[in-house]
Design a protein around this motif. Structure first.
Motif, mmCIF file in Angstrom:
data_model
loop_
_atom_site.group_PDB
_atom_site.id
_atom_site.type_symbol
_atom_site.label_atom_id
_atom_site.label_comp_id
_atom_site.label_asym_id
_atom_site.label_seq_id
_atom_site.Cartn_x
_atom_site.Cartn_y
_atom_site.Cartn_z
ATOM 1 N N UNK A 93 -4.694 9.970 -2.018
ATOM 2 C CA UNK A 93 -4.762 9.021 -3.130
ATOM 3 C C UNK A 93 -3.987 7.781 -2.708
ATOM 4 N N UNK A 94 -4.679 6.662 -2.603
ATOM 5 C CA UNK A 94 -4.089 5.428 -2.103
ATOM 6 C C UNK A 94 -4.066 4.378 -3.215
ATOM 7 N N UNK A 95 -2.908 3.741 -3.379
ATOM 8 C CA UNK A 95 -2.736 2.672 -4.363
ATOM 9 C C UNK A 95 -2.422 1.386 -3.612
ATOM 10 N N UNK A 96 -3.147 0.332 -3.946
ATOM 11 C CA UNK A 96 -2.991 -0.968 -3.277
ATOM 12 C C UNK A 96 -2.687 -2.047 -4.310
ATOM 13 N N UNK A 97 -1.738 -2.927 -3.998
ATOM 14 C CA UNK A 97 -1.401 -4.066 -4.861
ATOM 15 C C UNK A 97 -1.430 -5.316 -3.997
ATOM 16 N N UNK A 154 0.858 -1.195 0.000
ATOM 17 C CA UNK A 154 0.000 0.000 0.000
ATOM 18 C C UNK A 154 0.887 1.236 0.000
ATOM 19 N N UNK A 155 0.541 2.214 -0.830
ATOM 20 C CA UNK A 155 1.274 3.478 -0.893
ATOM 21 C C UNK A 155 0.285 4.613 -1.040
ATOM 22 N N UNK A 156 0.697 5.814 -0.647
ATOM 23 C CA UNK A 156 -0.218 6.947 -0.707
ATOM 24 C C UNK A 156 0.470 8.243 -1.063
ATOM 25 N N UNK A 157 -0.314 9.160 -1.608
ATOM 26 C CA UNK A 157 0.105 10.527 -1.904
ATOM 27 C C UNK A 157 -0.943 11.431 -1.267
ATOM 28 N N UNK A 158 -0.479 12.505 -0.605
ATOM 29 C CA UNK A 158 -1.396 13.302 0.201
ATOM 30 C C UNK A 158 -1.283 14.786 -0.107
ATOM 31 N N UNK A 159 -2.238 15.535 0.425
ATOM 32 C CA UNK A 159 -2.320 16.957 0.191
ATOM 33 C C UNK A 159 -1.031 17.680 0.574
ATOM 34 N N UNK A 160 -0.745 18.752 -0.164
ATOM 35 C CA UNK A 160 0.357 19.641 0.190
ATOM 36 C C UNK A 160 -0.130 20.837 1.000
ATOM 37 N N UNK A 161 -1.406 20.864 1.309
ATOM 38 C CA UNK A 161 -1.951 21.902 2.172
ATOM 39 C C UNK A 161 -1.336 21.752 3.566
ATOM 40 N N UNK A 162 -0.671 22.793 4.057
ATOM 41 C CA UNK A 162 0.007 22.693 5.344
ATOM 42 C C UNK A 162 -0.995 22.564 6.498
#
Length: 408
Positions: free
Chosen positions: A235-239, A47-55
């Motif tokens: 945004x989460x990606x699962x394999x 599992x990997x994720x990308x997240x907001x750049x909003x501080x």
């Protein structure tokens, strides 16, 4: 009022072996609506994720980052109706308590759970309702509940957003399915408000992190509705690794390229669905900027066009007041831009050439294109060979109404 977008049917969405999904009505904000979703992963999934750049990021975003650093994720829990953002230390306590509650039900560690929230900011997360709803969500878990999940993560969306694809990798059939939500507060600058993409491909955790970022950059980082970056973007990606082929060790390998392209197509479909369902949107607009020195300055110009309220309202009115686009190009922030090198097209209509009105341009041709539900704006900068593409929508009266009434 979504632009050329309809909800998928459950039969359109392929189950991903190694993953089941359950949805419940927990009454997080309103009764009688799906608002609590769990993803349950079998052991061995990456599992990997990308997240907001909003501080000013939400508590669940902070907890997700912590838990992903530990690896071995076995479950996701998602609530709508409450963002658990702007809630201080108590928000972190409640996000962690949500993870602990699901972990107890599943017999796993709290650090193996990722929490997600979306909805109203600066209101306490109703932890008691979420905890009470978890048993029903777990009991509902099935491999084919993707459409229920897409409905369960909606807020101001008018259409559930989901897509699937299959590819063959080393002789094995690989499934890819994803869902997203979002209609307003969209200029992700990383991903989208919420997006979940799964595959049964075999890919190692470190490579999945690289893949997640590249998928976000090629899809969700190319859309904008209103220019606002949410506090909760995830945004989460699962394999799951259940497809049985040899593990992919490089995205530059033949197998890696096949997988990435298929997942990118699904990601783009989900990202574009957000724009098509933009709050109050009546038009879907592709902004293509060519002839830049690099892709970054092409995106810089593209976002200046896509974020301009004057440009967006002109599209809503079908008014070919196209000097607004040229003005946006000019204020995009490229200091040495030569206006004499600028060209502008609407679909096949050449509007401006070398910084001025094209001799053959007629306003009736511009208006013909502006009346369409789908429009391509193409800008030539005349500075190099780089190009990039963004997707956006128009700005209508309904956008103001939706956001003025959001909390009622």
């Amino acid at each position: 009022m979504a632009v050329n977008l309809s909800a998928p049917s459950a039969g359109d969405l392929r189950p991903v072996p190694g993953l089941s999904i359950g949805v419940a009505e927990a009454g997080v904000r309103k009764a009688n609506r799906k608002d609590l979703t769990v993803f349950l992963l079998e052991p061995g999934a990456a599992v990997a994720g990308v997240f907001t750049r909003n501080r000013f990021c939400a508590a669940p975003v902070q907890v997700c980052r912590e838990h992903l650093a530990g690896g071995d994720i076995r479950a996701l829990v998602i609530n709508t109706g409450n963002a658990n953002a702007g809630t201080g230390e108590e928000g972190l306590v409640r996000a962690r308590a949500t993870c602990a509650a699901l972990a107890r039900q599943l017999g796993i560690a709290p650090g193996q759970v990722l929490p997600f929230s979306t909805g109203v900011i600066m209101e306490p997360l109703p932890l008691d309702r979420i905890e009470a709803g978890l048993p029903a969500a777990i009991a509902d878990a099935r491999p084919d509940h993707w459409l229920r999940a897409a409905e369960g993560i909606m807020t101001t969306d008018t259409v559930a957003k989901a897509a699937s694809a299959t590819v063959r990798i080393a002789g094995a059939e690989v499934s890819i399915t994803g869902i997203s939500k979002g209609a307003g507060m969209i200029r992700p600058n990383m991903a989208t408000m919420l997006g979940f993409l799964a595959t049964d491909a075999c890919i190692a955790q470190p490579l999945l992190r690289q893949l997640a970022q590249e998928l976000a950059d090629g899809s969700f980082n190319r859309v904008t509705v209103d220019g606002d970056t949410s506090t909760n973007d995830s945004f989460i990606v699962m394999a799951t690794g259940k497809a049985g082929h040899a593990p992919i060790t490089s995205l530059d390998s033949a197998e890696g390229r096949v997988l990435k392209e298929a997942m990118l197509q699904v990601s783009r479909q989900l990202a574009q669905a957000i724009v098509r369902d933009g709050e109050g949107a009546t038009k879907f607009i592709t902004v293509r900027v060519e002839g830049g020195r690099d892709a970054a300055e092409c995106r810089q110009v593209g976002y200046a066009i896509a974020h301009s309220p004057l440009v967006k309202t002109a599209f809503f009115a079908s008014d070919p007041n196209l000097g607004r686009i040229l003005a946006a190009v000019g204020y995009a922030g490229i200091e040495d831009l030569d206006q004499a090198g600028i060209d502008l097209w609407l679909d096949d209509v050449h509007v401006a050439h070398k910084g001025g009105r094209h001799p053959a341009y007629r306003e009736e041709d511009g208006q013909r294109v502006m009346k369409q539900a789908e429009i391509t704006v193409r800008v030539g900068l005349g500075r190099g060979s780089a190009a990039d593409t963004l997707w956006t929508c128009d700005l209508s009266h309904d956008y103001v109404s939706i956001n003025a009434d959001y909390r009622s």
